[in-house]
Motif scaffolding. Structure first.
Motif, PDB file in Angstrom:
ATOM      1  N   UNK A 178       6.693  20.784 -16.553  1.00 58.43           N
ATOM      2  CA  UNK A 178       5.691  19.978 -15.941  1.00 58.43           C
ATOM      3  C   UNK A 178       4.262  20.387 -16.056  1.00 58.43           C
ATOM      4  N   UNK A 179       3.217  19.535 -16.366  1.00 56.22           N
ATOM      5  CA  UNK A 179       2.002  19.925 -16.291  1.00 56.22           C
ATOM      6  C   UNK A 179       1.213  19.851 -14.923  1.00 56.22           C
ATOM      7  N   UNK A 180       0.224  20.822 -14.806  1.00 60.74           N
ATOM      8  CA  UNK A 180      -0.286  20.985 -13.393  1.00 60.74           C
ATOM      9  C   UNK A 180      -1.202  19.600 -12.919  1.00 60.74           C
ATOM     10  N   UNK A 181      -1.199  19.308 -11.906  1.00 60.06           N
ATOM     11  CA  UNK A 181      -2.038  18.157 -11.275  1.00 60.06           C
ATOM     12  C   UNK A 181      -3.539  18.694 -11.734  1.00 60.06           C
ATOM     13  N   UNK A 182      -4.415  18.036 -11.381  1.00 66.12           N
ATOM     14  CA  UNK A 182      -5.933  17.831 -11.414  1.00 66.12           C
ATOM     15  C   UNK A 182      -6.434  19.092 -10.451  1.00 66.12           C
ATOM     16  N   UNK A 183      -7.503  19.724 -10.817  1.00 62.96           N
ATOM     17  CA  UNK A 183      -8.311  20.721 -10.122  1.00 62.96           C
ATOM     18  C   UNK A 183      -9.546  20.035  -9.661  1.00 62.96           C
ATOM     19  N   UNK A 184      -9.629  19.533  -8.325  1.00 66.27           N
ATOM     20  CA  UNK A 184     -10.759  18.679  -8.407  1.00 66.27           C
ATOM     21  C   UNK A 184     -12.227  19.301  -8.378  1.00 66.27           C
ATOM     22  N   UNK A 185     -12.419  20.441  -8.286  1.00 64.20           N
ATOM     23  CA  UNK A 185     -13.879  20.936  -8.346  1.00 64.20           C
ATOM     24  C   UNK A 185     -14.194  21.507  -9.869  1.00 64.20           C
ATOM     25  N   UNK A 186     -15.093  20.612 -10.442  1.00 64.41           N
ATOM     26  CA  UNK A 186     -15.256  20.704 -12.008  1.00 64.41           C
ATOM     27  C   UNK A 186     -16.441  21.699 -12.193  1.00 64.41           C
ATOM     28  N   UNK A 187     -16.732  22.348 -11.121  1.00 64.27           N
ATOM     29  CA  UNK A 187     -17.667  23.722 -11.433  1.00 64.27           C
ATOM     30  C   UNK A 187     -17.209  24.863 -11.028  1.00 64.27           C
ATOM     31  N   UNK A 189     -14.819  27.288 -11.802  1.00 65.80           N
ATOM     32  CA  UNK A 189     -13.953  27.846 -13.236  1.00 65.80           C
ATOM     33  C   UNK A 189     -13.289  28.934 -12.569  1.00 65.80           C
ATOM     34  N   UNK A 190     -13.501  29.760 -11.807  1.00 69.47           N
ATOM     35  CA  UNK A 190     -12.786  30.953 -11.425  1.00 69.47           C
ATOM     36  C   UNK A 190     -11.501  30.474 -10.321  1.00 69.47           C
ATOM     37  N   UNK A 191     -11.929  29.277  -9.644  1.00 64.96           N
ATOM     38  CA  UNK A 191     -10.870  28.859  -8.743  1.00 64.96           C
ATOM     39  C   UNK A 191      -9.777  28.032  -9.725  1.00 64.96           C
ATOM     40  N   UNK A 192     -10.319  27.444 -10.706  1.00 58.92           N
ATOM     41  CA  UNK A 192      -9.341  26.802 -11.637  1.00 58.92           C
ATOM     42  C   UNK A 192      -8.431  27.690 -12.415  1.00 58.92           C
ATOM     43  N   UNK A 193      -9.167  28.759 -12.851  1.00 58.85           N
ATOM     44  CA  UNK A 193      -8.124  29.920 -13.481  1.00 58.85           C
ATOM     45  C   UNK A 193      -7.138  30.270 -12.721  1.00 58.85           C
ATOM     46  N   UNK A 194      -7.486  30.829 -11.486  1.00 59.87           N
ATOM     47  CA  UNK A 194      -6.374  31.564 -10.733  1.00 59.87           C
ATOM     48  C   UNK A 194      -5.656  30.453 -10.248  1.00 59.87           C
TER      49      UNK A 194
END
Ligand SMILES: CC(C)(COP(=O)(O)OP(=O)(O)OC[C@H]1O[C@@H](n2cnc3c(N)ncnc32)[C@H](O)[C@@H]1OP(=O)(O)O)[C@@H](O)C(=O)NCCC(=O)NCCSC(=O)C[C@H](O)C(=O)O
Ligand SMILES: [Mg+2]
Length: 289
Positions: A178-187, A189-194
């Motif tokens: 299953x792929x992950x759902x969207x990470x809503x803050x496009x700015x 990047x550290x949060x998206x990576x974690x």
């Protein structure tokens, strides 16, 4: 986990009423582009978005489909627009993405392209096993923005509980991970990576993005670390050496036991590291990740 064929790592949404962005999405390095006719499009622009998607896909077909897969997220099949969307794009898209699926029965309406079902409500999560097992379904994913809104979830561990139910349903039905759902803050990047790294530990694989700048971050997050790759190489080397010498059981110098599933996983890690170190690739039937 079905990893017997090439799996997308990055999926990029682009709103259906922004046709000038379709080409940018395809050129972004994403493995799959999803033209959205659902929540990214205001109700007054839905007809236009549907027409844009159909025209783009028709032109693409005439030119010869490119290497990137293009899917379309149609509107809810149980609502007033879903079946019309399906009729307009179902035979043109590489796959259709179905939002807010809550029962397997609604999937009987799907013909043509393979379908990815989004589970975005309590009812959808509860029916996950039946939905994943439907013959038209090629994959399932969560819609965490809708889920969090319905259930008032603000806690990651509570969301992890729901994620694991979908991971299990997909695996039991023999579907891809299953792929992950969207990470809503496009700015952020550290949060998206974690967040991607945490998702990996749950068995989630790859992620949907809403902005091109999220694509390299997702690729980085799902690329095995140097340490993981080195450990995998050590396991594969030990297994191959054991095979050459006719030994069945293998223990590494530090005492770790190695058996067939561990070797399979190590080979997958090495192949994924190789793939995600190179520039974005495209479906390769012989690959195993
Ligand atoms: C989030 C956005 C609205 C941001 O748009 P904007 O502020 O205009 O972005 P930028 O100015 O930073 O754009 C820079 C350049 O990048 C291109 N761009 C931006 N986004 C995309 C995209 N998605 N695809 C292709 N190209 C994109 C811009 O054109 C700029 O290019 P250039 O002019 O050449 O420099 C926007 O990113 C956006 O609309 N994203 C998609 C939103 C969407 O589709 N949402 C639906 C999916 S969310 C979901 O599924 C939730 C789920 O259902 C759930 O319940 O969880
Ligand atoms: Mg949603």
């Amino acid at each position: 986990m079905n990893t017997g064929s090439w799996l997308p790592v990055t999926w990029l949404y682009v709103p259906g009423d922004r046709p000038e962005r379709f080409g940018k999405a395809v050129a972004s390095g994403a493995d799959v582009v999803i033209i959205d006719l659902e929540d990214a499009v205001a109700p007054v622009r839905k007809d236009e978005a549907r027409a844009n998607a159909a025209a783009y896909l028709r032109a693409r077909r005439e030119e010869g489909s490119g290497a990137v897969q293009v899917h379309v997220r149609v509107n809810d099949l149980a609502g007033p627009r879903g079946l019309g969307d399906l009729a307009a794009v179902g035979d043109l898209a590489d796959a259709v993405r179905l939002p807010k699926v809550e029962s397997a029965e609604v999937l009987d309406a799907v013909t043509g392209a393979p379908a990815y079902a989004l589970l975005e409500s309590a009812a959808g999560i509860v029916a996950a096993r039946d939905i994943a097992a439907h013959p038209r379904v090629a994959g399932v994913a969560l819609g965490e923005q809708d889920l969090a809104a319905e259930l008032s979830i603000t806690d990651e561990s509570a969301m992890n509980h729901l994620r694991l139910q979908v991971v299990l349903a997909a695996a039991a039905a023999g579907l891809p991970p299953v792929p992950m759902s969207v990470y809503p803050n496009v700015k952020d990047e550290a949060g998206l990576l974690a967040s991607c790294r945490a998702g990996r530990t749950l068995g989630l694989f790859g992620r949907t993005a809403i902005h091109p700048r999220q694509i390299p971050v997702i690729r980085q997050a799902f690329r095995p670390t140097e340490e993981e790759t080195a450990r995998a190489a050590e396991i594969v080397e030990a297994a191959e050496q054991a095979e050459r010498s006719g030994t069945g059981a293998v223990a590494l110098p530090d005492g770790r036991f190695v058996d067939a599933p561990i070797v399979t996983r190590a080979r997958r890690t090495m192949a994924l590291a190789h793939r995600l170190t190179a520039p974005p690739d495209r479906p390769q039937p012989a690959s195993d990740v």
